[in-house]
Enzyme design. Sequence first.
Site, short mmCIF file in Angstrom:
data_model
loop_
_atom_site.label_atom_id
_atom_site.label_comp_id
_atom_site.label_asym_id
_atom_site.label_seq_id
_atom_site.Cartn_x
_atom_site.Cartn_y
_atom_site.Cartn_z
N GLY A 20 39.69 1.13 36.78
CA GLY A 20 38.32 1.19 36.30
C GLY A 20 37.37 1.75 37.34
O GLY A 20 36.25 1.27 37.50
N GLY A 24 30.51 2.10 37.22
CA GLY A 24 30.16 0.72 37.54
C GLY A 24 30.66 0.25 38.89
O GLY A 24 30.72 0.99 39.87
N ILE A 25 31.01 -1.03 38.95
CA ILE A 25 31.45 -1.66 40.19
C ILE A 25 32.70 -0.98 40.72
O ILE A 25 32.85 -0.76 41.92
CB ILE A 25 31.70 -3.16 39.96
CG1 ILE A 25 30.39 -3.85 39.59
CG2 ILE A 25 32.29 -3.81 41.20
CD1 ILE A 25 30.56 -5.26 39.06
N GLY A 26 33.62 -0.64 39.84
CA GLY A 26 34.86 0.00 40.27
C GLY A 26 34.62 1.30 41.00
O GLY A 26 35.30 1.62 41.99
N SER A 150 35.22 -13.26 37.40
CA SER A 150 33.83 -13.23 36.96
C SER A 150 33.24 -14.62 37.10
O SER A 150 33.94 -15.63 36.94
CB SER A 150 33.75 -12.79 35.49
OG SER A 150 32.45 -13.01 34.98
N TYR A 176 35.52 -13.05 26.09
CA TYR A 176 35.43 -12.41 27.39
C TYR A 176 35.63 -13.42 28.52
O TYR A 176 36.39 -13.18 29.47
CB TYR A 176 34.08 -11.72 27.55
CG TYR A 176 33.83 -11.20 28.95
CD1 TYR A 176 34.47 -10.06 29.41
CD2 TYR A 176 32.97 -11.88 29.82
CE1 TYR A 176 34.26 -9.59 30.70
CE2 TYR A 176 32.76 -11.42 31.10
CZ TYR A 176 33.41 -10.27 31.53
OH TYR A 176 33.20 -9.82 32.82
#
Length: 315
Positions: A20, A24-26, A150, A176
């Site tokens: 990923g 984003g964060i990846g 998370s 999620y």
Amino acid sequence: MRRHELPRTHAAGRTYLVTGSTSGIGYFIAEQLARTGAHVILTARTAGKAELAQRAIRHSWPQAQLSTLSLDLADLSSVRAAAGHLATFADRLDGVVLNAGVLAQQTRRETVDGHELVYGTNHLGHFAFAAQIYPLLQNTLDSRIVTMSSYAARWATLDLTDLESSRAPYRGFATYKRSKLAQTIFAFELDRRLRRGQSSVSSLLAHPGGALDALSPKRPPMPVATTAQVLRARPLSLIAQGKDKAAWSAVRAVLDPQAHGGQLWGPRFLRSKGEPRQERPTAAMTDRVVAEQLWQLSEDATGVKWPSLSQPRRL
């Protein structure tokens, strides 16, 4: 490490893979690892996204050593193909960050293989991928598997009789949260198994806290937040941060020589923003009985069995 400062690590000669990593964060995890001099492998579902991410990283760090790997975690045949292809061009793997993920869905959807999309991607896809690239990690001294958890996992409850949210009504955010708890339980169980096998591979966890695109720095030619989105996000900066800073926990888990297997790293302030620190997991995250059952159910669902975690061969 000083406040708001990444580990001062020179990682030339090492190879890291980030799932990923095209947004984003990846993306920021990959960029920050590339700045250490390491060879970074970006995974992407499409060649276009991989190209954009490479251009963005090289725009801010021209010396970056990058490769790409086609990977769709929602398709177990793609997972198998990616693991096989990785073995053809990488002779070592010093670390993998299991970061990619699907966020909460409004309605129940399924992967190519018929698994609920969020659980199937976030947990089952990573479970199968990590198992199939494990021999490469095992052959690299002191390699690390970092699972992106998370903060939401702290409020999740895992129902082993309904891991794929088949019962109505479908609740997207609850699904999620359970998927992230499943990932977290897996990572702690993997750490225990690696220790029993006296493997040099370590399993660590990180979570990003509160992360917003609108608080993140621009990375051309990647998409950027609108002015309206930036203005709306500013008040949230009291409890959240950009995705560049949200990447720090995972980067520290990968690079810090003082970090070791079984640790969970997250932002210092309210577990939401700031310098990474080690956190104490909840009892649900480290439940060994549930972990053993989840491991078996994951092998059954994916058709992938982990290789032996003992007697590591070392380069």
